[in-house]
Design an enzyme around this catalytic site. Structure first.
Site, PDB file in Angstrom:
ATOM      1  N   TYR A   1       0.852  -1.197   0.000  1.00  0.00           N
ATOM      2  CA  TYR A   1       0.000   0.000   0.000  1.00  0.00           C
ATOM      3  C   TYR A   1       0.885   1.243   0.000  1.00  0.00           C
ATOM      4  O   TYR A   1       0.714   2.145  -0.824  1.00  0.00           O
ATOM      5  CB  TYR A   1      -0.918  -0.025   1.233  1.00  0.00           C
ATOM      6  CG  TYR A   1      -1.582   1.273   1.555  1.00  0.00           C
ATOM      7  CD1 TYR A   1      -0.984   2.178   2.442  1.00  0.00           C
ATOM      8  CD2 TYR A   1      -2.797   1.627   0.983  1.00  0.00           C
ATOM      9  CE1 TYR A   1      -1.582   3.399   2.734  1.00  0.00           C
ATOM     10  CE2 TYR A   1      -3.399   2.843   1.279  1.00  0.00           C
ATOM     11  CZ  TYR A   1      -2.787   3.717   2.154  1.00  0.00           C
ATOM     12  OH  TYR A   1      -3.380   4.920   2.444  1.00  0.00           O
TER      13      TYR A   1
HETATM   14  N1  LIG Z   1      -9.135   7.289   6.268  1.00  0.00           N
HETATM   15  C1  LIG Z   1      -7.930   7.708   6.657  1.00  0.00           C
HETATM   16  O1  LIG Z   1      -7.680   7.950   7.860  1.00  0.00           O
HETATM   17  C2  LIG Z   1      -6.845   7.902   5.638  1.00  0.00           C
HETATM   18  C3  LIG Z   1      -7.131   7.912   4.278  1.00  0.00           C
HETATM   19  N2  LIG Z   1      -6.122   8.087   3.368  1.00  0.00           N
HETATM   20  C4  LIG Z   1      -6.460   8.102   1.934  1.00  0.00           C
HETATM   21  O2  LIG Z   1      -7.566   8.968   1.722  1.00  0.00           O
HETATM   22  C5  LIG Z   1      -8.443   8.406   0.727  1.00  0.00           C
HETATM   23  C6  LIG Z   1      -9.833   8.227   1.316  1.00  0.00           C
HETATM   24  O3  LIG Z   1      -9.736   7.390   2.482  1.00  0.00           O
HETATM   25  P1  LIG Z   1     -11.044   6.569   2.952  1.00  0.00           P
HETATM   26  O4  LIG Z   1     -12.243   7.406   2.756  1.00  0.00           O
HETATM   27  O5  LIG Z   1     -10.749   5.982   4.282  1.00  0.00           O
HETATM   28  O6  LIG Z   1     -11.065   5.419   1.834  1.00  0.00           O
HETATM   29  P2  LIG Z   1     -11.880   4.033   1.811  1.00  0.00           P
HETATM   30  O7  LIG Z   1     -11.030   2.959   2.397  1.00  0.00           O
HETATM   31  O8  LIG Z   1     -13.236   4.282   2.349  1.00  0.00           O
HETATM   32  O9  LIG Z   1     -11.922   3.759   0.222  1.00  0.00           O
HETATM   33  C7  LIG Z   1     -12.504   4.717  -0.630  1.00  0.00           C
HETATM   34  C8  LIG Z   1     -13.175   3.991  -1.745  1.00  0.00           C
HETATM   35  O10 LIG Z   1     -12.229   3.323  -2.571  1.00  0.00           O
HETATM   36  C9  LIG Z   1     -12.967   2.405  -3.336  1.00  0.00           C
HETATM   37  N3  LIG Z   1     -12.191   1.295  -3.866  1.00  0.00           N
HETATM   38  C10 LIG Z   1     -11.518   0.351  -3.175  1.00  0.00           C
HETATM   39  N4  LIG Z   1     -11.012  -0.574  -4.019  1.00  0.00           N
HETATM   40  C11 LIG Z   1     -11.383  -0.191  -5.285  1.00  0.00           C
HETATM   41  C12 LIG Z   1     -11.195  -0.725  -6.589  1.00  0.00           C
HETATM   42  N5  LIG Z   1     -10.561  -1.890  -6.775  1.00  0.00           N
HETATM   43  N6  LIG Z   1     -11.720  -0.058  -7.637  1.00  0.00           N
HETATM   44  C13 LIG Z   1     -12.409   1.090  -7.464  1.00  0.00           C
HETATM   45  N7  LIG Z   1     -12.640   1.657  -6.256  1.00  0.00           N
HETATM   46  C14 LIG Z   1     -12.134   1.008  -5.186  1.00  0.00           C
HETATM   47  C15 LIG Z   1     -14.068   1.860  -2.418  1.00  0.00           C
HETATM   48  O11 LIG Z   1     -15.250   1.697  -3.187  1.00  0.00           O
HETATM   49  P3  LIG Z   1     -16.493   0.789  -2.696  1.00  0.00           P
HETATM   50  O12 LIG Z   1     -16.758   1.241  -1.260  1.00  0.00           O
HETATM   51  O13 LIG Z   1     -17.606   1.157  -3.630  1.00  0.00           O
HETATM   52  O14 LIG Z   1     -16.053  -0.643  -2.797  1.00  0.00           O
HETATM   53  C16 LIG Z   1     -14.178   2.919  -1.323  1.00  0.00           C
HETATM   54  O15 LIG Z   1     -15.460   3.480  -1.205  1.00  0.00           O
HETATM   55  C17 LIG Z   1      -7.789   7.104   0.277  1.00  0.00           C
HETATM   56  O16 LIG Z   1      -7.019   7.316  -0.884  1.00  0.00           O
HETATM   57  C18 LIG Z   1      -6.892   6.744   1.446  1.00  0.00           C
HETATM   58  O17 LIG Z   1      -5.797   5.915   1.059  1.00  0.00           O
HETATM   59  C19 LIG Z   1      -4.813   8.208   3.748  1.00  0.00           C
HETATM   60  C20 LIG Z   1      -4.485   8.194   5.080  1.00  0.00           C
HETATM   61  C21 LIG Z   1      -5.484   8.091   6.115  1.00  0.00           C
HETATM   62  N1  LIG Z   2      -8.115   3.476   1.546  1.00  0.00           N
HETATM   63  C1  LIG Z   2      -7.808   3.715   2.822  1.00  0.00           C
HETATM   64  N2  LIG Z   2      -6.563   4.120   3.145  1.00  0.00           N
HETATM   65  C2  LIG Z   2      -6.259   4.316   4.462  1.00  0.00           C
HETATM   66  C3  LIG Z   2      -7.206   4.146   5.468  1.00  0.00           C
HETATM   67  C4  LIG Z   2      -8.518   3.746   5.085  1.00  0.00           C
HETATM   68  O1  LIG Z   2      -9.425   3.589   5.938  1.00  0.00           O
HETATM   69  N3  LIG Z   2      -8.758   3.538   3.773  1.00  0.00           N
HETATM   70  N4  LIG Z   2      -6.904   4.370   6.778  1.00  0.00           N
HETATM   71  C5  LIG Z   2      -5.660   4.672   7.150  1.00  0.00           C
HETATM   72  C6  LIG Z   2      -5.399   4.781   8.631  1.00  0.00           C
HETATM   73  O2  LIG Z   2      -6.225   5.776   9.191  1.00  0.00           O
HETATM   74  C7  LIG Z   2      -3.968   5.100   8.993  1.00  0.00           C
HETATM   75  O3  LIG Z   2      -3.665   6.406   8.543  1.00  0.00           O
HETATM   76  C8  LIG Z   2      -3.819   5.029  10.510  1.00  0.00           C
HETATM   77  O4  LIG Z   2      -2.480   5.276  10.852  1.00  0.00           O
HETATM   78  C9  LIG Z   2      -4.561   4.822   6.174  1.00  0.00           C
HETATM   79  N5  LIG Z   2      -5.013   4.691   4.805  1.00  0.00           N
END
Ligand SMILES: NC(=O)C1=CN([C@@H]2O[C@H](COP(=O)(O)OP(=O)(O)OC[C@H]3O[C@@H](n4cnc5c(N)ncnc54)[C@H](OP(=O)(O)O)[C@@H]3O)[C@@H](O)[C@H]2O)C=CC1
Ligand SMILES: Nc1nc2c(c(=O)[nH]1)N=C([C@H](O)[C@@H](O)CO)CN2
Length: 237
Positions: free
Chosen positions: A149
């Site tokens: 990742y």
């Molecule tokens: N949440 C956090 O604390 C953090 C988030 N981030 C980044 O911020 C962004 C948003 O995070 P967050 O809202 O938690 O994300 P999620 O984990 O909720 O994923 C966002 C969406 O990505 C879609 N997805 C997953 N796999 C696929 C695929 N194969 N093809 C198309 N779509 C796909 C899912 O669609 P579906 O639900 O329809 O399957 C999901 O709704 C991400 O890029 C994440 O890496 C970075 C650090 C911390």
């Molecule tokens: N696609 C996602 N990416 C990440 C998620 C998640 O929920 N979906 N969550 C994290 C964590 O919050 C991490 O930042 C905790 O240290 C990272 N990326």
């Protein structure tokens, strides 16, 4: 002339959904991609948000989405690459396939959508057009348990620099590098305390801080090729 839509990939839930709803509240037309159909999508559709199905786990799925996106709109104001799979590292025979899948979701999809999306962004009648990549703090540090990742997010961070140089001055390309914005469903109290201690701010802010960062980038005509850390000062610990 009507405003061109903003595309948010993976906008069916959490950060992407929050930003889609806030952008809609701000009067923008919005398109979100989703992978899994579910009841929660109805509320987005009722607000006039266009939902396009997409699975970025294969190149064919990416190209199929691009074709349907182009059939839906001839112009875009912005593309926000939010779709992501926070999969822990697979072991054994699954490791290679899992790395390749995360490469396609986090790097190949943004790469191909940016290449094909250039003509849509340049067709936008508004002076500012943006691409925003959602990366991650761990793109800089690596991760013991999410190495694939982290590496593919690091690749996305590097694509920010290349596309910013390629697309200037007509399209601005930037990234947002979050850390611990929202918890996951299964996160227990012990995990919460552990991850809160990782940042100087010691809090879990929720998706509003990501929208603030996205809004800043969409409203600033002079920023390109940068990554905005939104990590509570995690680099200070
Ligand atoms: N949440 C956090 O604390 C953090 C988030 N981030 C980044 O911020 C962004 C948003 O995070 P967050 O809202 O938690 O994300 P999620 O984990 O909720 O994923 C966002 C969406 O990505 C879609 N997805 C997953 N796999 C696929 C695929 N194969 N093809 C198309 N779509 C796909 C899912 O669609 P579906 O639900 O329809 O399957 C999901 O709704 C991400 O890029 C994440 O890496 C970075 C650090 C911390
Ligand atoms: N696609 C996602 N990416 C990440 C998620 C998640 O929920 N979906 N969550 C994290 C964590 O919050 C991490 O930042 C905790 O240290 C990272 N990326």
């Amino acid at each position: 002339m009507s405003a061109s839509p903003i595309l948010i990939t993976g906008g069916a839930q959490r950060l992407g959904r929050h930003c889609a709803e806030r952008l809609r509240d701000d009067g923008h037309p919005v398109i979100v991609s989703y992978r899994r159909e579910r009841d929660e999508l109805a509320a987005l559709r009722e607000r006039g948000i266009v939902t396009l199905q997409a699975d970025f786990a294969s190149e064919a799925g990416i190209l199929d989405f691009i074709a349907r996106l182009k059939a839906h709109t001839g112009a875009l104001r912005a593309i926000v690459h939010n779709a992501s799979d926070w999969a822990p590292d697979a072991t054994g025979e699954e490791a290679g396939a899992d790395f390749e899948r995360l490469f396609r979701i986090h790097m190949l999809a943004p790469y191909l959508i940016n290449l094909h999306g250039r003509e849509l962004l340049e067709a936008c009648s508004e002076p500012q057009r943006d691409i925003v990549h959602l990366t991650d703090h761990v793109a800089q540090t690596g991760s013991r348990k999410h190495a694939a990742y982290a590496a593919t997010k690091a690749g996305l961070a590097n694509l920010t620099l290349s596309f910013a140089a390629m697309y200037a001055p007509s399209i601005q390309v930037n990234a947002i590098a979050p850390s611990l914005i929202m918890l996951g469903e299964g996160d227990d109290e012990a995990y919460v305390e552990k991850v809160k201690a990782r940042s100087a701010m010691g809090m879990i802010p929720g998706p509003g801080v990501i929208y603030q960062s996205l809004r800043y980038l969409l409203d600033n005509r002079y920023v390109t090729g940068v990554t905005l850390p939104v990590d509570g000062g995690r680099h200070l610990r």
